[in-house]
Design an enzyme around this catalytic site. Structure first.
Site, PDB file in Angstrom:
ATOM      1  CG  ASP A 132      -2.309   0.930   1.056  1.00 52.38           C
ATOM      2  OD1 ASP A 132      -3.300   0.230   1.100  1.00 52.38           O
ATOM      3  OD2 ASP A 132      -2.233   2.176   0.783  1.00 52.38           O
ATOM      4  CG  ASN A 148      -7.803  -3.961  -4.132  1.00 49.91           C
ATOM      5  OD1 ASN A 148      -8.962  -4.174  -4.525  1.00 49.91           O
ATOM      6  ND2 ASN A 148      -7.505  -3.545  -3.099  1.00 49.91           N
ATOM      7  CB  THR A 158     -14.421   0.378   1.194  1.00 52.08           C
ATOM      8  OG1 THR A 158     -14.441   1.240   0.132  1.00 52.08           O
ATOM      9  CG2 THR A 158     -14.688  -1.033   0.698  1.00 52.08           C
ATOM     10  CB  ILE A 188     -17.788  -2.608  -1.668  1.00 49.69           C
ATOM     11  CG1 ILE A 188     -17.962  -3.443  -3.172  1.00 49.69           C
ATOM     12  CG2 ILE A 188     -17.181  -3.668  -0.538  1.00 49.69           C
ATOM     13  CD1 ILE A 188     -18.838  -4.416  -2.988  1.00 49.69           C
ATOM     14  CE1 TYR A 236     -12.809   3.802  -9.121  1.00 43.00           C
ATOM     15  CE2 TYR A 236     -14.846   3.089 -10.394  1.00 43.00           C
ATOM     16  CZ  TYR A 236     -13.854   3.171  -9.505  1.00 43.00           C
ATOM     17  OH  TYR A 236     -13.867   1.968  -8.418  1.00 43.00           O
TER      18      TYR A 236
HETATM   19  P1  NAP Z   1     -10.018   1.926  -0.216  1.00 42.02           P
HETATM   20  O1  NAP Z   1     -10.575   1.641   1.003  1.00 42.02           O
HETATM   21  O2  NAP Z   1      -9.790   3.478  -0.396  1.00 42.02           O
HETATM   22  O3  NAP Z   1      -8.483   1.276  -0.232  1.00 42.02           O
HETATM   23  C1  NAP Z   1      -7.760   1.579  -1.455  1.00 42.02           C
HETATM   24  C2  NAP Z   1      -6.138   1.448  -0.710  1.00 42.02           C
HETATM   25  O4  NAP Z   1      -5.396   1.678  -1.769  1.00 42.02           O
HETATM   26  C3  NAP Z   1      -6.060   2.714   0.189  1.00 42.02           C
HETATM   27  O5  NAP Z   1      -5.149   2.127   1.342  1.00 42.02           O
HETATM   28  C4  NAP Z   1      -5.500   3.532  -0.768  1.00 42.02           C
HETATM   29  O6  NAP Z   1      -4.625   4.554  -0.060  1.00 42.02           O
HETATM   30  C5  NAP Z   1      -4.342   2.478  -1.543  1.00 42.02           C
HETATM   31  N1  NAP Z   1      -3.814   3.231  -2.794  1.00 42.02           N
HETATM   32  C6  NAP Z   1      -4.348   4.192  -3.390  1.00 42.02           C
HETATM   33  N2  NAP Z   1      -3.272   4.520  -4.470  1.00 42.02           N
HETATM   34  C7  NAP Z   1      -2.352   3.659  -4.221  1.00 42.02           C
HETATM   35  C8  NAP Z   1      -1.414   3.786  -5.093  1.00 42.02           C
HETATM   36  N3  NAP Z   1      -1.002   4.429  -6.124  1.00 42.02           N
HETATM   37  N4  NAP Z   1      -0.457   2.535  -4.970  1.00 42.02           N
HETATM   38  C9  NAP Z   1      -0.815   1.793  -3.750  1.00 42.02           C
HETATM   39  N5  NAP Z   1      -1.860   1.619  -3.014  1.00 42.02           N
HETATM   40  C10 NAP Z   1      -2.505   2.872  -3.246  1.00 42.02           C
HETATM   41  O7  NAP Z   1     -10.874   1.612  -1.521  1.00 42.02           O
HETATM   42  P2  NAP Z   1     -11.504   0.261  -1.681  1.00 42.02           P
HETATM   43  O8  NAP Z   1     -13.015   0.591  -1.778  1.00 42.02           O
HETATM   44  O9  NAP Z   1     -11.068  -0.635  -0.891  1.00 42.02           O
HETATM   45  O10 NAP Z   1     -11.097  -0.029  -3.318  1.00 42.02           O
HETATM   46  C11 NAP Z   1     -10.221  -1.023  -3.762  1.00 42.02           C
HETATM   47  C12 NAP Z   1     -10.527  -1.353  -5.365  1.00 42.02           C
HETATM   48  O11 NAP Z   1     -11.789  -1.547  -5.491  1.00 42.02           O
HETATM   49  C13 NAP Z   1     -10.297   0.147  -5.919  1.00 42.02           C
HETATM   50  O12 NAP Z   1      -9.317  -0.431  -7.192  1.00 42.02           O
HETATM   51  C14 NAP Z   1     -11.683   0.713  -6.420  1.00 42.02           C
HETATM   52  O13 NAP Z   1     -11.557   1.358  -7.500  1.00 42.02           O
HETATM   53  C15 NAP Z   1     -12.346  -0.835  -6.644  1.00 42.02           C
HETATM   54  N6  NAP Z   1     -13.717  -0.643  -6.183  1.00 42.02           N
HETATM   55  C16 NAP Z   1     -14.397  -0.182  -5.111  1.00 42.02           C
HETATM   56  C17 NAP Z   1     -15.751  -0.323  -5.054  1.00 42.02           C
HETATM   57  C18 NAP Z   1     -16.388   0.152  -3.771  1.00 42.02           C
HETATM   58  O14 NAP Z   1     -17.415   0.562  -4.005  1.00 42.02           O
HETATM   59  N7  NAP Z   1     -15.646   0.643  -2.744  1.00 42.02           N
HETATM   60  C19 NAP Z   1     -16.575  -0.552  -6.249  1.00 42.02           C
HETATM   61  C20 NAP Z   1     -15.822  -1.093  -7.348  1.00 42.02           C
HETATM   62  C21 NAP Z   1     -14.502  -1.080  -7.346  1.00 42.02           C
HETATM   63  P3  NAP Z   1      -5.100   6.247  -0.062  1.00 42.02           P
HETATM   64  O15 NAP Z   1      -6.114   6.180   1.168  1.00 42.02           O
HETATM   65  O16 NAP Z   1      -3.918   6.963   0.087  1.00 42.02           O
HETATM   66  O17 NAP Z   1      -5.828   6.225  -1.418  1.00 42.02           O
END
Ligand code: NAP
Length: 277
Positions: A62, A115, A216, A214, A181
Protein backbone atom coordinates in the site's frame (compact mmCIF):
# COMPACT_ATOMS: atom_id res chain seq x y z
CA UNK A 1 -23.84 -31.38 -0.07
CA UNK A 2 -21.38 -29.57 -2.40
CA UNK A 3 -17.71 -30.29 -3.02
CA UNK A 4 -16.65 -28.04 -0.15
CA UNK A 5 -17.94 -28.45 3.38
CA UNK A 6 -20.17 -25.41 3.79
CA UNK A 7 -21.10 -24.76 7.38
CA UNK A 8 -24.79 -23.93 7.74
CA UNK A 9 -25.34 -20.19 8.02
CA UNK A 10 -21.71 -19.16 7.57
CA UNK A 11 -22.54 -16.51 4.99
CA UNK A 12 -26.04 -15.55 6.11
CA UNK A 13 -25.11 -12.42 8.04
CA UNK A 14 -22.81 -10.59 5.61
CA UNK A 15 -22.33 -7.62 7.90
CA UNK A 16 -20.74 -9.89 10.49
CA UNK A 17 -18.74 -11.99 8.09
CA UNK A 18 -15.54 -12.53 10.09
CA UNK A 19 -13.09 -13.40 7.35
CA UNK A 20 -10.39 -14.98 9.52
CA UNK A 21 -12.88 -17.15 11.38
CA UNK A 22 -14.79 -18.33 8.32
CA UNK A 23 -13.88 -21.94 7.50
CA UNK A 24 -11.15 -22.47 4.92
CA UNK A 25 -12.61 -23.22 1.46
CA UNK A 26 -9.71 -24.18 -0.76
CA UNK A 27 -6.80 -26.44 0.10
CA UNK A 28 -5.01 -25.25 -3.08
CA UNK A 29 -3.88 -21.96 -1.47
CA UNK A 30 -2.14 -23.56 1.52
CA UNK A 31 1.56 -22.66 1.78
CA UNK A 32 1.41 -20.43 -1.32
CA UNK A 33 2.44 -16.77 -1.54
CA UNK A 34 -0.09 -14.02 -2.28
CA UNK A 35 0.50 -10.33 -2.99
CA UNK A 36 -2.28 -7.77 -2.50
CA UNK A 37 -2.00 -4.09 -3.46
CA UNK A 38 -4.08 -1.47 -1.70
CA UNK A 39 -4.14 -3.94 1.19
CA UNK A 40 -4.14 -1.29 3.90
CA UNK A 41 -7.88 -0.68 3.55
CA UNK A 42 -11.25 -1.90 2.32
CA UNK A 43 -11.34 -4.67 -0.27
CA UNK A 44 -7.55 -5.16 -0.30
CA UNK A 45 -7.38 -5.69 3.45
CA UNK A 46 -10.27 -8.19 3.33
CA UNK A 47 -8.58 -10.04 0.49
CA UNK A 48 -5.23 -10.17 2.35
CA UNK A 49 -7.01 -11.60 5.41
CA UNK A 50 -8.88 -14.13 3.26
CA UNK A 51 -5.65 -15.34 1.60
CA UNK A 52 -4.17 -15.73 5.11
CA UNK A 53 -7.18 -17.74 6.25
CA UNK A 54 -6.55 -20.10 3.33
CA UNK A 55 -2.99 -20.66 4.59
CA UNK A 56 -1.08 -18.42 2.17
CA UNK A 57 1.80 -16.11 3.11
CA UNK A 58 0.89 -12.52 2.34
CA UNK A 59 2.77 -9.60 0.87
CA UNK A 60 0.76 -6.55 1.90
CA UNK A 61 1.36 -3.51 -0.33
CA UNK A 62 0.00 0.00 0.00
CA UNK A 63 1.08 3.64 -0.20
CA UNK A 64 -0.27 4.08 3.33
CA UNK A 65 2.37 2.77 5.75
CA UNK A 66 0.36 2.78 8.99
CA UNK A 67 -2.65 1.05 7.42
CA UNK A 68 -0.51 -1.47 5.50
CA UNK A 69 1.46 -2.38 8.61
CA UNK A 70 -1.83 -2.77 10.50
CA UNK A 71 -3.08 -5.32 7.94
CA UNK A 72 0.20 -7.27 8.24
CA UNK A 73 -0.12 -7.15 12.04
CA UNK A 74 -3.73 -8.43 11.89
CA UNK A 75 -2.53 -11.39 9.83
CA UNK A 76 0.47 -12.13 12.06
CA UNK A 77 -1.67 -11.88 15.20
CA UNK A 78 -3.59 -14.93 14.04
CA UNK A 79 -0.42 -16.95 13.47
CA UNK A 80 -0.13 -16.40 9.70
CA UNK A 81 2.84 -14.97 7.81
CA UNK A 82 2.88 -11.49 6.28
CA UNK A 83 5.21 -8.66 5.33
CA UNK A 84 4.35 -5.09 4.46
CA UNK A 85 6.04 -3.34 1.54
CA UNK A 86 5.34 0.31 0.81
CA UNK A 87 4.65 0.71 -2.89
CA UNK A 88 2.96 3.22 -5.15
CA UNK A 89 1.58 1.06 -7.96
CA UNK A 90 1.87 3.90 -10.47
CA UNK A 91 5.64 3.99 -9.99
CA UNK A 92 7.60 1.35 -11.96
CA UNK A 93 10.58 1.20 -9.60
CA UNK A 94 8.28 0.83 -6.57
CA UNK A 95 6.47 -2.05 -8.28
CA UNK A 96 9.72 -3.72 -9.38
CA UNK A 97 11.00 -3.44 -5.81
CA UNK A 98 7.69 -4.80 -4.44
CA UNK A 99 7.81 -7.96 -6.56
CA UNK A 100 11.53 -8.58 -6.03
CA UNK A 101 11.11 -8.11 -2.26
CA UNK A 102 8.23 -10.61 -2.27
CA UNK A 103 10.23 -13.20 -4.21
CA UNK A 104 13.36 -12.65 -2.10
CA UNK A 105 11.36 -13.09 1.09
CA UNK A 106 9.22 -16.10 0.14
CA UNK A 107 11.07 -17.54 -2.92
CA UNK A 108 7.96 -17.46 -5.09
CA UNK A 109 4.79 -15.58 -6.02
CA UNK A 110 1.66 -17.66 -6.62
CA UNK A 111 -1.20 -15.16 -6.48
CA UNK A 112 -1.56 -11.44 -7.02
CA UNK A 113 -4.59 -9.29 -6.33
CA UNK A 114 -3.89 -6.02 -8.14
CA UNK A 115 -6.44 -3.96 -6.30
CA UNK A 116 -5.06 -0.49 -5.42
CA UNK A 117 -7.20 2.25 -6.86
CA UNK A 118 -8.68 5.67 -6.31
CA UNK A 119 -12.04 7.17 -7.20
CA UNK A 120 -10.48 10.49 -8.29
CA UNK A 121 -12.19 13.83 -8.54
CA UNK A 122 -15.85 14.13 -9.44
CA UNK A 123 -16.46 16.34 -12.50
CA UNK A 124 -18.10 16.13 -15.88
CA UNK A 125 -16.12 15.07 -18.93
CA UNK A 126 -15.59 18.66 -20.10
CA UNK A 127 -14.69 19.95 -16.61
CA UNK A 128 -12.31 17.13 -15.77
CA UNK A 129 -8.72 18.35 -15.51
CA UNK A 130 -5.81 16.70 -17.31
CA UNK A 131 -4.03 16.37 -13.97
CA UNK A 132 -6.96 14.44 -12.42
CA UNK A 133 -7.32 12.28 -15.54
CA UNK A 134 -3.61 11.34 -15.51
CA UNK A 135 -3.62 10.55 -11.77
CA UNK A 136 -6.61 8.17 -11.97
CA UNK A 137 -5.37 6.43 -15.12
CA UNK A 138 -1.82 6.16 -13.70
CA UNK A 139 -2.91 4.50 -10.46
CA UNK A 140 -5.92 2.46 -11.58
CA UNK A 141 -4.92 1.31 -15.07
CA UNK A 142 -1.16 1.76 -15.50
CA UNK A 143 -0.75 0.44 -11.93
CA UNK A 144 -2.45 -2.86 -12.83
CA UNK A 145 -0.32 -3.22 -15.98
CA UNK A 146 2.90 -2.43 -14.07
CA UNK A 147 2.05 -5.01 -11.42
CA UNK A 148 1.41 -7.69 -14.05
CA UNK A 149 4.60 -6.69 -15.91
CA UNK A 150 6.68 -7.69 -12.88
CA UNK A 151 4.46 -10.44 -11.43
CA UNK A 152 4.16 -12.54 -14.59
CA UNK A 153 7.92 -13.20 -15.04
CA UNK A 154 8.12 -14.39 -11.41
CA UNK A 155 5.14 -16.69 -12.00
CA UNK A 156 6.52 -18.00 -15.30
CA UNK A 157 9.79 -18.98 -13.58
CA UNK A 158 7.94 -21.27 -11.16
CA UNK A 159 5.51 -22.62 -13.80
CA UNK A 160 2.32 -20.71 -13.07
CA UNK A 161 0.13 -18.56 -10.88
CA UNK A 162 -3.13 -16.67 -10.76
CA UNK A 163 -3.81 -12.94 -10.96
CA UNK A 164 -6.99 -11.03 -10.13
CA UNK A 165 -7.29 -7.37 -11.10
CA UNK A 166 -9.85 -5.15 -9.39
CA UNK A 167 -12.07 -3.49 -11.96
CA UNK A 168 -15.60 -2.29 -11.13
CA UNK A 169 -19.18 -2.29 -12.37
CA UNK A 170 -18.02 1.05 -13.81
CA UNK A 171 -16.20 -1.03 -16.41
CA UNK A 172 -19.61 -2.27 -17.65
CA UNK A 173 -22.05 0.57 -17.11
CA UNK A 174 -21.63 4.34 -17.15
CA UNK A 175 -21.49 6.60 -14.11
CA UNK A 176 -21.76 10.36 -14.50
CA UNK A 177 -18.89 12.66 -13.48
CA UNK A 178 -16.32 9.87 -13.23
CA UNK A 179 -14.83 9.83 -16.74
CA UNK A 180 -11.32 8.71 -15.77
CA UNK A 181 -12.58 6.16 -13.24
CA UNK A 182 -14.97 4.57 -15.78
CA UNK A 183 -12.25 4.57 -18.46
CA UNK A 184 -9.70 3.03 -16.09
CA UNK A 185 -12.05 0.25 -14.97
CA UNK A 186 -13.17 -0.55 -18.53
CA UNK A 187 -9.49 -0.56 -19.46
CA UNK A 188 -8.71 -3.09 -16.72
CA UNK A 189 -11.29 -5.50 -18.17
CA UNK A 190 -9.80 -5.17 -21.66
CA UNK A 191 -6.24 -5.50 -20.31
CA UNK A 192 -7.21 -8.56 -18.26
CA UNK A 193 -8.70 -10.28 -21.32
CA UNK A 194 -5.70 -9.56 -23.56
CA UNK A 195 -3.07 -10.54 -20.99
CA UNK A 196 -5.02 -13.71 -20.08
CA UNK A 197 -4.73 -14.90 -23.69
CA UNK A 198 -0.96 -14.36 -23.71
CA UNK A 199 -0.37 -16.70 -20.75
CA UNK A 200 -3.30 -19.11 -21.06
CA UNK A 201 -1.06 -22.01 -22.12
CA UNK A 202 1.70 -21.15 -19.65
CA UNK A 203 -0.04 -21.85 -16.34
CA UNK A 204 -1.11 -18.31 -15.48
CA UNK A 205 -4.79 -17.44 -15.19
CA UNK A 206 -5.68 -13.74 -15.21
CA UNK A 207 -9.15 -12.60 -14.20
CA UNK A 208 -10.84 -9.48 -12.89
CA UNK A 209 -13.29 -8.84 -10.11
CA UNK A 210 -15.87 -6.11 -10.69
CA UNK A 211 -17.46 -4.97 -7.43
CA UNK A 212 -20.71 -3.05 -7.13
CA UNK A 213 -21.15 -0.56 -4.28
CA UNK A 214 -19.02 -1.87 -1.42
CA UNK A 215 -18.94 -0.36 2.06
CA UNK A 216 -15.30 0.81 2.32
CA UNK A 217 -13.49 4.06 3.14
CA UNK A 218 -13.67 4.87 -0.60
CA UNK A 219 -17.49 4.92 -0.52
CA UNK A 220 -17.48 6.67 2.86
CA UNK A 221 -15.44 9.47 1.26
CA UNK A 222 -18.13 9.84 -1.40
CA UNK A 223 -21.05 9.81 1.08
CA UNK A 224 -19.16 11.89 3.64
CA UNK A 225 -19.96 9.07 6.08
CA UNK A 226 -23.55 10.34 6.32
CA UNK A 227 -26.36 7.75 6.52
CA UNK A 228 -28.75 9.95 4.50
CA UNK A 229 -26.18 10.26 1.68
CA UNK A 230 -26.04 6.45 1.39
CA UNK A 231 -29.60 6.08 0.07
CA UNK A 232 -28.82 6.76 -3.62
CA UNK A 233 -25.95 4.26 -3.49
CA UNK A 234 -28.02 1.58 -1.77
CA UNK A 235 -30.75 2.39 -4.31
CA UNK A 236 -28.39 1.23 -7.09
CA UNK A 237 -28.27 -2.24 -5.54
CA UNK A 238 -31.14 -4.68 -6.30
CA UNK A 239 -30.28 -6.61 -3.13
CA UNK A 240 -31.09 -3.47 -1.13
CA UNK A 241 -27.77 -3.00 0.63
CA UNK A 242 -24.11 -2.27 -0.04
CA UNK A 243 -21.75 -5.20 -0.39
CA UNK A 244 -18.97 -5.88 2.08
CA UNK A 245 -15.24 -6.05 1.28
CA UNK A 246 -15.33 -9.66 2.49
CA UNK A 247 -17.88 -10.61 -0.16
CA UNK A 248 -15.49 -9.36 -2.84
CA UNK A 249 -12.54 -11.09 -1.17
CA UNK A 250 -14.31 -14.47 -1.34
CA UNK A 251 -14.60 -14.10 -5.13
CA UNK A 252 -10.91 -13.23 -5.39
CA UNK A 253 -10.01 -16.34 -3.38
CA UNK A 254 -12.18 -18.55 -5.58
CA UNK A 255 -10.66 -17.10 -8.76
CA UNK A 256 -7.16 -17.87 -7.43
CA UNK A 257 -8.05 -21.37 -6.25
CA UNK A 258 -7.80 -24.59 -8.26
CA UNK A 259 -11.62 -24.62 -8.24
CA UNK A 260 -11.38 -21.94 -10.96
CA UNK A 261 -8.82 -23.89 -13.04
CA UNK A 262 -10.77 -23.37 -16.32
CA UNK A 263 -11.50 -19.68 -15.70
CA UNK A 264 -9.30 -17.05 -17.32
CA UNK A 265 -9.87 -13.64 -18.91
CA UNK A 266 -13.13 -13.36 -16.97
CA UNK A 267 -14.47 -10.12 -15.44
CA UNK A 268 -16.49 -11.49 -12.50
CA UNK A 269 -19.16 -9.13 -11.20
CA UNK A 270 -19.75 -9.13 -7.45
CA UNK A 271 -22.43 -6.49 -7.47
CA UNK A 272 -25.67 -7.53 -5.79
CA UNK A 273 -27.30 -7.53 -9.24
CA UNK A 274 -26.42 -3.89 -10.09
CA UNK A 275 -25.56 -4.41 -13.77
CA UNK A 276 -28.41 -6.85 -14.36
CA UNK A 277 -30.97 -4.03 -14.23
P1 NAP B 1 -9.98 2.08 -0.20
O1 NAP B 1 -10.67 1.67 1.04
O2 NAP B 1 -9.70 3.52 -0.47
O3 NAP B 1 -8.61 1.25 -0.29
C1 NAP B 1 -7.70 1.44 -1.35
C2 NAP B 1 -6.28 1.41 -0.79
O4 NAP B 1 -5.37 1.55 -1.90
C3 NAP B 1 -6.01 2.59 0.16
O5 NAP B 1 -5.21 2.20 1.24
C4 NAP B 1 -5.29 3.54 -0.78
O6 NAP B 1 -4.51 4.52 -0.14
C5 NAP B 1 -4.44 2.58 -1.56
N1 NAP B 1 -3.85 3.22 -2.75
C6 NAP B 1 -4.30 4.32 -3.41
N2 NAP B 1 -3.45 4.65 -4.38
C7 NAP B 1 -2.43 3.74 -4.32
C8 NAP B 1 -1.24 3.59 -5.07
N3 NAP B 1 -0.90 4.44 -6.05
N4 NAP B 1 -0.42 2.56 -4.76
C9 NAP B 1 -0.73 1.70 -3.74
N5 NAP B 1 -1.84 1.82 -2.99
C10 NAP B 1 -2.67 2.84 -3.28
O7 NAP B 1 -10.81 1.57 -1.49
P2 NAP B 1 -11.64 0.23 -1.78
O8 NAP B 1 -13.05 0.62 -1.86
O9 NAP B 1 -11.19 -0.88 -0.92
O10 NAP B 1 -11.16 0.00 -3.28
C11 NAP B 1 -10.25 -1.01 -3.67
C12 NAP B 1 -10.41 -1.22 -5.16
O11 NAP B 1 -11.76 -1.62 -5.42
C13 NAP B 1 -10.17 0.03 -6.00
O12 NAP B 1 -9.49 -0.33 -7.18
C14 NAP B 1 -11.56 0.50 -6.32
O13 NAP B 1 -11.62 1.26 -7.51
C15 NAP B 1 -12.28 -0.81 -6.45
N6 NAP B 1 -13.72 -0.73 -6.30
C16 NAP B 1 -14.29 -0.29 -5.13
C17 NAP B 1 -15.66 -0.23 -5.05
C18 NAP B 1 -16.37 0.25 -3.81
O14 NAP B 1 -17.60 0.44 -3.86
N7 NAP B 1 -15.70 0.43 -2.69
C19 NAP B 1 -16.46 -0.62 -6.14
C20 NAP B 1 -15.85 -1.06 -7.29
C21 NAP B 1 -14.48 -1.12 -7.36
P3 NAP B 1 -5.11 6.04 -0.03
O15 NAP B 1 -6.01 6.01 1.16
O16 NAP B 1 -3.91 6.88 0.12
O17 NAP B 1 -5.84 6.33 -1.32
Amino acid sequence: MGIYPIEEGVFTDKSEHDILNTPKWHKSLEGKVALVTGAGSGIGRASALAFAREGAKIVVADVQVKEGEETARMIKDTGHEAIFVKADVSNASDVENLISTAVRKYNRLDFAHNNAGIEGASASTIDYTEENWDRVIDINLKGVWLCMKYEIPAMLKQGGGAIVNTSSVAGFVGFRDMPAYCASKGGIIALTRGSALEYATRGIRINAVCPGVIRTPMVERVTGGKKEAEAPFIGLEPVGRMGTPEEVAEAVIWLCSDAASFVTGHPMVVDGGLISQ
